[in-house]
Motif scaffolding. Structure first.
Motif, PDB file in Angstrom:
ATOM      1  N   LYS A   1       0.853  -1.182   0.000  1.00  0.00           N
ATOM      2  CA  LYS A   1       0.000   0.000   0.000  1.00  0.00           C
ATOM      3  C   LYS A   1       0.895   1.239   0.000  1.00  0.00           C
ATOM      4  N   LEU A   2       0.598   2.166  -0.897  1.00  0.00           N
ATOM      5  CA  LEU A   2       1.396   3.380  -1.016  1.00  0.00           C
ATOM      6  C   LEU A   2       0.582   4.581  -0.522  1.00  0.00           C
ATOM      7  N   TYR A   3       1.207   5.419   0.291  1.00  0.00           N
ATOM      8  CA  TYR A   3       0.542   6.577   0.872  1.00  0.00           C
ATOM      9  C   TYR A   3       1.349   7.844   0.588  1.00  0.00           C
ATOM     10  N   THR A   4       0.652   8.951   0.474  1.00  0.00           N
ATOM     11  CA  THR A   4       1.303  10.247   0.308  1.00  0.00           C
ATOM     12  C   THR A   4       1.223  11.026   1.619  1.00  0.00           C
ATOM     13  N   ILE A   5       2.234  11.858   1.837  1.00  0.00           N
ATOM     14  CA  ILE A   5       2.248  12.761   2.988  1.00  0.00           C
ATOM     15  C   ILE A   5       2.175  14.184   2.439  1.00  0.00           C
ATOM     16  N   ARG A   6       1.158  14.914   2.848  1.00  0.00           N
ATOM     17  CA  ARG A   6       0.958  16.268   2.341  1.00  0.00           C
ATOM     18  C   ARG A   6       1.106  17.293   3.470  1.00  0.00           C
ATOM     19  N   TYR A   7       1.724  18.379   3.122  1.00  0.00           N
ATOM     20  CA  TYR A   7       1.802  19.513   4.027  1.00  0.00           C
ATOM     21  C   TYR A   7       1.170  20.709   3.329  1.00  0.00           C
ATOM     22  N   LYS A   8       0.065  21.201   3.887  1.00  0.00           N
ATOM     23  CA  LYS A   8      -0.699  22.282   3.260  1.00  0.00           C
ATOM     24  C   LYS A   8      -1.013  21.958   1.797  1.00  0.00           C
ATOM     25  N   GLU A   9      -1.461  20.716   1.590  1.00  0.00           N
ATOM     26  CA  GLU A   9      -1.907  20.206   0.285  1.00  0.00           C
ATOM     27  C   GLU A   9      -0.771  19.911  -0.700  1.00  0.00           C
ATOM     28  N   ASN A  10       0.467  20.197  -0.337  1.00  0.00           N
ATOM     29  CA  ASN A  10       1.604  19.858  -1.200  1.00  0.00           C
ATOM     30  C   ASN A  10       2.198  18.527  -0.761  1.00  0.00           C
ATOM     31  N   ILE A  11       2.445  17.634  -1.723  1.00  0.00           N
ATOM     32  CA  ILE A  11       3.040  16.343  -1.395  1.00  0.00           C
ATOM     33  C   ILE A  11       4.500  16.543  -1.015  1.00  0.00           C
ATOM     34  N   VAL A  12       4.841  16.168   0.213  1.00  0.00           N
ATOM     35  CA  VAL A  12       6.205  16.338   0.704  1.00  0.00           C
ATOM     36  C   VAL A  12       6.873  14.998   1.026  1.00  0.00           C
ATOM     37  N   GLY A  13       6.148  13.915   0.827  1.00  0.00           N
ATOM     38  CA  GLY A  13       6.741  12.615   1.112  1.00  0.00           C
ATOM     39  C   GLY A  13       5.781  11.479   0.792  1.00  0.00           C
ATOM     40  N   TYR A  14       6.241  10.273   1.043  1.00  0.00           N
ATOM     41  CA  TYR A  14       5.449   9.078   0.766  1.00  0.00           C
ATOM     42  C   TYR A  14       5.988   7.937   1.612  1.00  0.00           C
ATOM     43  N   PHE A  15       5.183   6.902   1.777  1.00  0.00           N
ATOM     44  CA  PHE A  15       5.691   5.668   2.362  1.00  0.00           C
ATOM     45  C   PHE A  15       4.884   4.490   1.823  1.00  0.00           C
ATOM     46  N   CYS A  16       5.543   3.350   1.771  1.00  0.00           N
ATOM     47  CA  CYS A  16       4.922   2.119   1.268  1.00  0.00           C
ATOM     48  C   CYS A  16       4.910   1.097   2.394  1.00  0.00           C
ATOM     49  N   THR A  17       3.759   0.461   2.598  1.00  0.00           N
ATOM     50  CA  THR A  17       3.642  -0.533   3.656  1.00  0.00           C
ATOM     51  C   THR A  17       3.308  -1.914   3.085  1.00  0.00           C
ATOM     52  N   LYS A  18       3.630  -2.905   3.887  1.00  0.00           N
ATOM     53  CA  LYS A  18       3.229  -4.280   3.609  1.00  0.00           C
ATOM     54  C   LYS A  18       3.010  -4.929   4.963  1.00  0.00           C
ATOM     55  N   ALA A  19       1.809  -5.409   5.194  1.00  0.00           N
ATOM     56  CA  ALA A  19       1.430  -5.972   6.497  1.00  0.00           C
ATOM     57  C   ALA A  19       1.704  -4.958   7.609  1.00  0.00           C
ATOM     58  N   ASP A  20       1.386  -3.675   7.325  1.00  0.00           N
ATOM     59  CA  ASP A  20       1.530  -2.577   8.278  1.00  0.00           C
ATOM     60  C   ASP A  20       2.964  -2.279   8.672  1.00  0.00           C
ATOM     61  N   LYS A  21       3.925  -2.808   7.927  1.00  0.00           N
ATOM     62  CA  LYS A  21       5.322  -2.472   8.168  1.00  0.00           C
ATOM     63  C   LYS A  21       5.829  -1.627   6.993  1.00  0.00           C
ATOM     64  N   ILE A  22       6.563  -0.586   7.293  1.00  0.00           N
ATOM     65  CA  ILE A  22       7.028   0.307   6.251  1.00  0.00           C
ATOM     66  C   ILE A  22       8.217  -0.306   5.507  1.00  0.00           C
ATOM     67  N   LEU A  23       8.072  -0.416   4.187  1.00  0.00           N
ATOM     68  CA  LEU A  23       9.132  -0.951   3.346  1.00  0.00           C
ATOM     69  C   LEU A  23       9.984   0.157   2.752  1.00  0.00           C
ATOM     70  N   GLU A  24       9.391   1.312   2.524  1.00  0.00           N
ATOM     71  CA  GLU A  24      10.103   2.414   1.887  1.00  0.00           C
ATOM     72  C   GLU A  24       9.498   3.722   2.396  1.00  0.00           C
ATOM     73  N   PHE A  25      10.368   4.694   2.669  1.00  0.00           N
ATOM     74  CA  PHE A  25       9.901   5.948   3.246  1.00  0.00           C
ATOM     75  C   PHE A  25      10.720   7.102   2.688  1.00  0.00           C
ATOM     76  N   GLY A  26      10.049   8.179   2.314  1.00  0.00           N
ATOM     77  CA  GLY A  26      10.747   9.358   1.853  1.00  0.00           C
ATOM     78  C   GLY A  26      10.024  10.602   2.320  1.00  0.00           C
ATOM     79  N   LEU A  27      10.769  11.572   2.879  1.00  0.00           N
ATOM     80  CA  LEU A  27      10.167  12.812   3.371  1.00  0.00           C
ATOM     81  C   LEU A  27      11.117  13.957   3.061  1.00  0.00           C
ATOM     82  N   THR A  28      10.657  14.925   2.282  1.00  0.00           N
ATOM     83  CA  THR A  28      11.538  16.031   1.885  1.00  0.00           C
ATOM     84  C   THR A  28      11.771  16.956   3.060  1.00  0.00           C
TER      85      THR A  28
END
Length: 225
Positions: free
Chosen positions: A198-225
């Motif tokens: 599952k891929l999720y976006t992280i937004r700050y004031k509607e701007n995408i500033v990061g993302y993370f990907c989960t599998k079985a509720d564990k984070i496989l990949e994470f990025g935050l500007t």
């Protein structure tokens, strides 16, 4: 009779066919190693000899494969050989007959012949312990409950499920936060097609500033500007 040998020049398409047949059933329909690992399988360089194959001596059909990439690791000015083992595959009709053990035995022998200090096999399958591979070197720093972030929001920060129109901004976050850029935009998107992810976006004031990907509720990949 089954023989195990190194792959020969010109056999890469056969090797990929075996791998795709084995992985499609556990990943997603249309899974293709040429898309997922393009630097090995969708390249002008013939990487057939990087693999071990199990072949039916009568029909000459390849029924199991394993990629074995040997690299050098430099420590204090001295080079040590290690390997990455992957693409372990047996065509579905021939699974559970011991052919993969024969292939990995050949890999083990090459490790000894080349004086490798270690061999790394990435995967979450417990059966790899059967081949004497140990779980090591990986640790999850964060575990999230999907109930916690599914409806999470605040005045400025919002986490939401990824949508196709988010690709440009999410890929930019990937480029901005990852040290090694091993995927172009097309292959970045393909890497999240596994329905278990599952891929999720992280937004700050509607701007995408990061993302993370989960599998079985564990984070496989994470990025935050």
């Amino acid at each position: 009779m089954i023989i195990v040998r190194k792959g020969k020049s010109g056999e890469l398409d056969k090797i990929v066919k075996v791998a795709n047949a084995a992985f499609e059933g556990i990943r997603f329909k249309g899974f293709d190693f040429k898309q997922v690992v393009p630097k090995v399988y969708d390249t002008d360089k013939d990487t057939s000899d990087m693999h071990f194959v199990a072949e039916d001596a009568m029909t000459k059909e390849i029924i199991a494969v394993a990629g074995h990439l040997i690299n050098d690791l430099e420590i204090d000015g001295k080079a040590y050989k290690y390997s990455i083992l992957g693409t372990l595959s047996t065509i579905p009709a021939e699974q559970k007959k011991g052919y993969m053990k024969k292939v990995i035995d050949a890999v083990d022998q090459e490790c000894k012949d080349e004086n490798l200090v270690f061999s790394m096999l990435v995967g979450d399958r417990k059966r790899y312990n059967y081949f004497n591979y140990e779980i090591c070197g990986f640790r999850y720093e964060y575990v999230f409950s999907s109930k916690r972030y599914q409806d999470y929001y605040s005045a400025d920060v919002r986490v939401s499920a990824y949508q196709p129109e988010d690709l440009d901004d999410v890929y930019k976050a990937y480029l901005d936060t990852q040290v090694l850029h091993l995927r172009d935009k097309e292959h970045f998107q393909i890497s999240f097609k596994d329905p278990r992810k599952k891929l999720y976006t992280i937004r700050y004031k509607e701007n995408i500033v990061g993302y993370f990907c989960t599998k079985a509720d564990k984070i496989l990949e994470f990025g935050l500007t």
